[in-house]
Each structure stands twice: as structure tokens, then as C-alpha cells.
Motif scaffolding. Structure first.
Motif, mmCIF file in Angstrom:
data_model
loop_
_atom_site.group_PDB
_atom_site.id
_atom_site.type_symbol
_atom_site.label_atom_id
_atom_site.label_comp_id
_atom_site.label_asym_id
_atom_site.label_seq_id
_atom_site.Cartn_x
_atom_site.Cartn_y
_atom_site.Cartn_z
ATOM 1 N N VAL A 49 18.770 -84.452 55.612
ATOM 2 C CA VAL A 49 19.537 -85.388 56.679
ATOM 3 C C VAL A 49 18.305 -85.559 57.618
ATOM 4 O O VAL A 49 18.307 -86.699 58.213
ATOM 5 C CB VAL A 49 20.794 -85.073 57.257
ATOM 6 N N ALA A 50 17.751 -84.390 58.388
ATOM 7 C CA ALA A 50 16.883 -84.548 59.485
ATOM 8 C C ALA A 50 15.510 -85.301 59.078
ATOM 9 O O ALA A 50 15.115 -86.025 59.737
ATOM 10 C CB ALA A 50 16.608 -83.147 59.786
ATOM 11 N N VAL A 51 15.037 -85.074 57.913
ATOM 12 C CA VAL A 51 13.857 -85.416 57.339
ATOM 13 C C VAL A 51 14.152 -87.206 57.155
ATOM 14 O O VAL A 51 13.195 -88.097 57.316
ATOM 15 C CB VAL A 51 13.401 -84.785 56.291
ATOM 16 N N GLN A 52 15.350 -87.468 56.472
ATOM 17 C CA GLN A 52 15.534 -88.863 56.308
ATOM 18 C C GLN A 52 15.927 -89.624 57.542
ATOM 19 O O GLN A 52 15.346 -90.822 57.515
ATOM 20 C CB GLN A 52 16.663 -88.753 55.276
ATOM 21 N N ALA A 53 16.138 -88.932 58.659
ATOM 22 C CA ALA A 53 16.111 -89.547 59.965
ATOM 23 C C ALA A 53 15.181 -89.593 60.574
ATOM 24 O O ALA A 53 14.874 -90.131 61.875
ATOM 25 C CB ALA A 53 17.075 -88.788 60.819
ATOM 26 N N GLY A 54 13.718 -89.005 60.216
ATOM 27 C CA GLY A 54 12.541 -89.056 60.775
ATOM 28 C C GLY A 54 12.435 -88.249 61.905
ATOM 29 O O GLY A 54 11.549 -88.331 62.745
ATOM 30 N N ASN A 55 13.297 -87.020 61.953
ATOM 31 C CA ASN A 55 13.253 -85.994 62.998
ATOM 32 C C ASN A 55 13.537 -84.616 62.315
ATOM 33 O O ASN A 55 14.342 -83.828 62.745
ATOM 34 C CB ASN A 55 14.424 -86.216 63.961
ATOM 35 N N PRO A 56 12.500 -84.084 61.755
ATOM 36 C CA PRO A 56 12.444 -82.853 61.346
ATOM 37 C C PRO A 56 12.393 -81.760 62.216
ATOM 38 O O PRO A 56 11.704 -81.839 63.391
ATOM 39 C CB PRO A 56 11.282 -82.459 60.091
ATOM 40 N N PRO A 57 12.741 -80.519 62.344
ATOM 41 C CA PRO A 57 12.494 -79.363 63.183
ATOM 42 C C PRO A 57 11.190 -78.942 63.097
ATOM 43 O O PRO A 57 10.384 -79.677 62.297
ATOM 44 C CB PRO A 57 13.339 -78.192 62.758
ATOM 45 N N ASP A 58 10.929 -78.289 64.379
ATOM 46 C CA ASP A 58 9.303 -78.022 64.510
ATOM 47 C C ASP A 58 8.736 -76.946 63.444
ATOM 48 O O ASP A 58 7.720 -76.903 62.960
ATOM 49 C CB ASP A 58 9.185 -77.491 66.054
ATOM 50 N N ILE A 59 9.655 -75.926 63.409
ATOM 51 C CA ILE A 59 9.577 -75.097 62.360
ATOM 52 C C ILE A 59 10.566 -74.782 61.273
ATOM 53 O O ILE A 59 11.893 -74.659 61.780
ATOM 54 C CB ILE A 59 9.071 -73.527 62.862
ATOM 55 N N PHE A 60 10.513 -74.878 59.962
ATOM 56 C CA PHE A 60 11.632 -74.849 59.262
ATOM 57 C C PHE A 60 11.276 -74.239 57.822
ATOM 58 O O PHE A 60 10.031 -74.395 57.343
ATOM 59 C CB PHE A 60 12.394 -75.993 59.014
ATOM 60 N N HIS A 61 12.310 -73.571 57.245
ATOM 61 C CA HIS A 61 12.174 -72.859 55.912
ATOM 62 C C HIS A 61 11.680 -73.566 54.763
ATOM 63 O O HIS A 61 12.057 -75.016 54.777
ATOM 64 C CB HIS A 61 13.380 -72.219 55.479
ATOM 65 N N SER A 62 10.635 -73.308 54.034
ATOM 66 C CA SER A 62 10.374 -74.061 52.764
ATOM 67 C C SER A 62 9.986 -73.004 51.649
ATOM 68 O O SER A 62 9.570 -71.854 52.104
ATOM 69 C CB SER A 62 9.053 -74.749 53.135
ATOM 70 N N TRP A 63 9.969 -73.585 50.481
ATOM 71 C CA TRP A 63 9.529 -72.643 49.348
ATOM 72 C C TRP A 63 8.218 -73.234 48.896
ATOM 73 O O TRP A 63 7.734 -72.939 47.819
ATOM 74 C CB TRP A 63 10.643 -72.726 48.213
ATOM 75 N N GLY A 64 7.630 -74.203 49.561
ATOM 76 C CA GLY A 64 6.564 -74.854 49.059
ATOM 77 C C GLY A 64 6.882 -75.897 47.901
ATOM 78 O O GLY A 64 7.744 -76.223 47.683
ATOM 79 N N GLY A 65 5.882 -76.265 47.177
ATOM 80 C CA GLY A 65 5.616 -76.945 46.135
ATOM 81 C C GLY A 65 6.254 -78.480 46.246
ATOM 82 O O GLY A 65 6.185 -79.017 47.343
ATOM 83 N N GLY A 66 6.900 -79.067 45.208
ATOM 84 C CA GLY A 66 7.328 -80.305 45.126
ATOM 85 C C GLY A 66 8.127 -80.974 46.424
ATOM 86 O O GLY A 66 7.751 -81.911 46.712
ATOM 87 N N VAL A 67 9.129 -80.303 46.753
ATOM 88 C CA VAL A 67 9.880 -80.709 47.896
ATOM 89 C C VAL A 67 8.978 -80.754 49.135
ATOM 90 O O VAL A 67 8.926 -81.677 49.866
ATOM 91 C CB VAL A 67 11.075 -79.846 48.378
ATOM 92 N N MET A 68 8.025 -79.846 49.442
ATOM 93 C CA MET A 68 7.243 -79.680 50.596
ATOM 94 C C MET A 68 6.233 -80.971 50.566
ATOM 95 O O MET A 68 5.986 -81.816 51.350
ATOM 96 C CB MET A 68 6.483 -78.698 50.637
ATOM 97 N N VAL A 69 5.762 -81.097 49.157
ATOM 98 C CA VAL A 69 4.785 -82.199 48.892
ATOM 99 C C VAL A 69 5.386 -83.501 49.251
ATOM 100 O O VAL A 69 4.747 -84.375 49.758
ATOM 101 C CB VAL A 69 4.274 -82.284 47.526
#
Length: 434
Positions: A89-109
């Protein structure tokens, strides 16, 4: 007149004093460091109650703020599924948190391509790359750019029962042909050679992925991914052929196509099967799913997936995954500095104790001394020149599901190796056309 003169003098003095105080205040305000606020979204352990993950992160924040009093860090702990929804939701709104969890890969890309992540390549290369191996770090990069870094990265490998191997007269196989021979000897000795929970699909896809890696290495995957090649190329077809070569030896337990991962783990944990291909979490699951609740203890060993004759992939290439953090597009420079602070040997070692992570920061491996299997995994990860995130996580979700479906279809005899590879390619092309 004298009275008025005195009043004038007093007022003048007070005005001067007030002016000096104001100027001093202005100077003090100007010299005071500007406050910077960082938002940090991390995963909680779930299940309610005190969360040691949160406690550790709050301590790290406190340690950082001791020397950086001008930085406020707002920590938000979220359960896995809640995190996925909230960050989307945050990403779709164009306002991601400054640091957030990720597993890398396709979603990150996908987030990076959408402009939602900050490119921190130069900072990573200067400050983080010297203490984290190229392989695990690559999971948080794409097309020569870095967007974050891992703190935990394990490897999928062969877990085996050393006692069964000894009784059957089997040595650790280093090649695919040796693995096939080991399967035949184990069957002759009355053991289930390999446990597999193909009903859950993802455990089965490890086999096809590793075979493709050993055959074609990183170039084959990159070519399929960037369109200069295809997932229907000979590398991926051959991977299916070798997988069926194994299947035709009847190496798995009866009913493996409908079995779950817990069924697979229980067979190893109860000493009924000799091997499974699984990630670093396997010992814990084997123990919890065993009838004793302890697994097979010191009889459990680990070795790298075997080499394939004629393949261009290196035996040091690793399939695996783990956890890390990425940086949001609007993050201040202080967020990068805090991430680097977080990725210290001390805190990575603390994470081993609190979360059971496989450490990636040089110097943190002291936290797993005495655990021979984890030491082997850490060594494999640190030396991996090519580290491939699981296909079902690296590729877009729809393609990842197709990979799993295709592998199970091949094992079930419902698709040939060529048809299975084409299923993946068709799904990939469809995704690219969106």
C-alpha cells in the motif's frame, strides 16, 4: 529629568540585553544539529507476547542514537502477512518507508523499476561490500545497482543421515552420477534414499533449479531473464531430463507427489529417509516434526548439491535466500549510515541468537562456532560467486508459481522436460507483456 534619564538608561540596557540574548539564542539554534527522522519497518516474530526481535532492534537504535542524537528512528514491527500488505500500500501510494524488510529478488526489482527505492550503489560498494560476500549481496542488487543489503543468507543443500550412509556403505556424492549410484545403494539397503514433499510444490522446485544452475550457471539464467535467451533453452530442458533420470530410480517415498514439506521433514527427523534437499532451516523442522521432538542430532550432515558432468555452472554456485533491508526512495543519508551500523559483526551475531539467522557479516560467524553444518553453509554462502535466490521468489509471483507447477507436472509424468520448460517461458513472456 534625572528620573526620566535613569529610566531611559535602564530601558536601553534591557533592550541591549534582550537583543544579545536573542542573538545568542539564534546562534545556538543555528548551531544545533537538525533533527532527522527515519522510518524503519521490520518483521516481528508473530504469535503475540514479548518479541525478542523488537527488543534487539530497539537496543540497536539506542546504541546508534548515543553517537547520533540528532537522528530519531521510528521502528514499526509487523507480522509477515501484515507487512506485505502494508508495504505494498505504501509503495503504491509513492511513500515507502525509509528502511524496510526485503527478501530481494523479483519484488525488490519491481519496486526499484517503479522508482520506489533509492539507488545506494556507491555507498554499498564503499562501506558494505567489503564486509559481505559478493554472492549474498547480489540478491539486493539488479543490473549493476544496489538497493539494500542482507543480514541473513542461507543455502539450500543436501541434508543427510550419516548413520544410514555408513550402514549402506555410501560416501558423500560430489557428482550427479555419484548421487544416482548412492540412491541405488540406499534402496538396496532398504532405506528411502530421498524424502520429498512435492504436494507443497516448492520443495520439488529446488531440484530443477539446482540442476539448471549446475548445467548453465549464471549466464543461462541471465539470458532467460533479459530475453537474450529463454527458459525453454537446452539448459532448462536438460535440467528436467536429469530430474526424471533421478525419478525413474524411484528414490522418493511412496506418495511423495501428495506429501507435504512436514511429511518430508518427519521422514528425515525419524531416521526413515537418507536425504532431503532443503534450506538452512531444515534441522529445526526435522526435529519438531519427529516423534521424539529431537530429530537425529549429530547424525545429521550437510553437503553441497553435486556437480553435473559437462555443466558450466560452478559447484560453488549457491541457491538460497534470507533476509535483509532495502532503502526507500526518499530516505535521508542517515538511513544508509544506520543500515551500515546495523550490519556490524556484533549485531549480526546477536541476530543469530535471537532469530537463528545465518550471518553474512564478516566476523559474526563466531556466533555459530561448534555447529559444523551451519559453518559449512556460512562458508558456502560467503564463497559463492553466483548466489541465486529461489526461482519462486526471484521471479514474479505468477512465474514462480508456474515453475513449481511445471516441476511437479514433470515428476507426475504430465509434462515432458521440454513442455515443462516451455510452461515457464510462456508464463515469463506473458508477465513481460503486461
Amino acid at each position: 529629568m534625572k528620573f526620566l534619564a535613569r529610566v531611559t538608561i535602564v530601558l536601553t540596557v534591557l533592550t541591549l540585553a534582550s537583543g544579545l540574548a536573542f542573538a545568542a539564542g539564534q546562534k545556538e539554534a543555528a548551531s544545533a544539529p537538525k533533527k532527522t527522522t527515519i522510518t524503519w519497518w521490520a518483521l516481528s516474530q508473530g504469535g503475540g507476547g514479548a518479541d525478542p526481535r523488537e527488543a534487539l532492534r530497539k537496543q540497536i537504535i539506542a546504541d546508534y542514537q548515543t553517537s547520533h542524537p540528532n537522528v530519531d528512528i521510528n521502528l514499526v514491527m509487523l507480522e509477515n502477512e501484515a507487512f506485505k500488505q502494508k508495504v505494498q500500500v505504501a509503495v503504491q501510494a509513492g511513500n515507502p518507508p525509509d528502511i524496510f524488510h526485503s527478501w530481494g529478488g523479483g519484488v525488490m526489482v519491481a519496486y526499484a523499476k517503479a522508482g520506489m527505492l533509492r539507488d545506494i550503489t556507491s555507498y554499498v560498494e564503499k562501506n558494505i561490500a567489503p564486509k559481505i560476500g559478493k554472492g549474498p549481496l547480489s540478491v539486493y542488487g539488479y543490473d549493476g545497482h544496489y538497493y539494500g543489503a542482507p543480514y541473513d543468507m542461507g543455502a539450500v543443500g543436501m541434508w543427510y543421515n550419516k548413520a544410514i550412509f555408513q550402514k549402506a556403505g555410501v560416501t558423500v556424492p560430489e557428482t550427479w552420477d555419484q548421487l544416482l549410484s548412492a540412491v541405488q545403494r540406499l534402496k538396496s539397503a532398504g532405506y528411502i534414499p530421498i524424502a520429498l514433499g512435492a504436494g507443497d510444490k516448492w520443495p520439488a522446485h529446488f531440484w530443477w533449479t539446482y540442476l539448471a544452475m549446475r548445467l548453465g550457471g549464471e549466464p543461462a539464467f541471465k539470458a532467460a531473464y533479459d530475453g537474450s535467451g529463454s527458459f525453454a533453452d537446452p539448459t532448462f530442458v536438460k535440467a528436467g531430463q536429469l530430474l526424471l533420470q533421478l525419478r525413474d530410480l524411484d528414490p522418493f517415498q511412496t506418495g511423495y507427489l501428495g506429501a507435504t514439506y512436514d511429511d518430508e521433514a518427519a521422514l528425515i527427523g525419524n531416521g526413515k529417509a537418507a536425504m532431503e534437499l532443503m534450506g538452512q532451516w531444515a534441522p529445526g523442522v526435522q526435529a519438531s516434526d519427529s516423534s521424539s521432538g529431537k530429530g537425529i542430532g549429530d547424525d545429521l550432515g550437510w553437503f553441497s548439491f553435486p556437480a553435473v558432468a559437462g555443466g558450466v555452472g560452478k559447484n560453488s554456485d549457491v541457491l538460497g535466500g534470507g533476509n535483509g533491508y532495502v532503502i526507500g526512495k526518499n530516505a535521508p543519508d542517515e538511513a544508509l549510515d544506520f543500515l551500515n551500523f546495523f550490519l556490524s559483526p556484533k549485531y549480526d551475531a546477536d541476530l543469530v541468537k535471537v532469530e537463528g539467522v545465518v550471518p553474512v557479516v564478516q566476523g559474526a560467524e563466531s556466533a555459530i562456532q561448534g555447529n559444523a553444518n551451519l559453518e559449512k553453509i556460512v562458508n558456502a554462502v560467503s564463497k559463492a560467486g553466483y548466489f541465486q535466490l529461489y526461482y519462486d521468489q526471484f521471479l514474479p509471483p505468477a512465474v514462480g508459481e508456474t515453475v513449481k507447477d511445471a516441476v511437479v507436472a514433470m515428476l507426475a509424468g504430465k509434462a515432458t522436460p521440454a513442455q515443462g520448460a516451455q510452461m515457464v517461458q510462456d508464463s515469463w513472456k506473458k508477465e513481460q507483456g503486461k
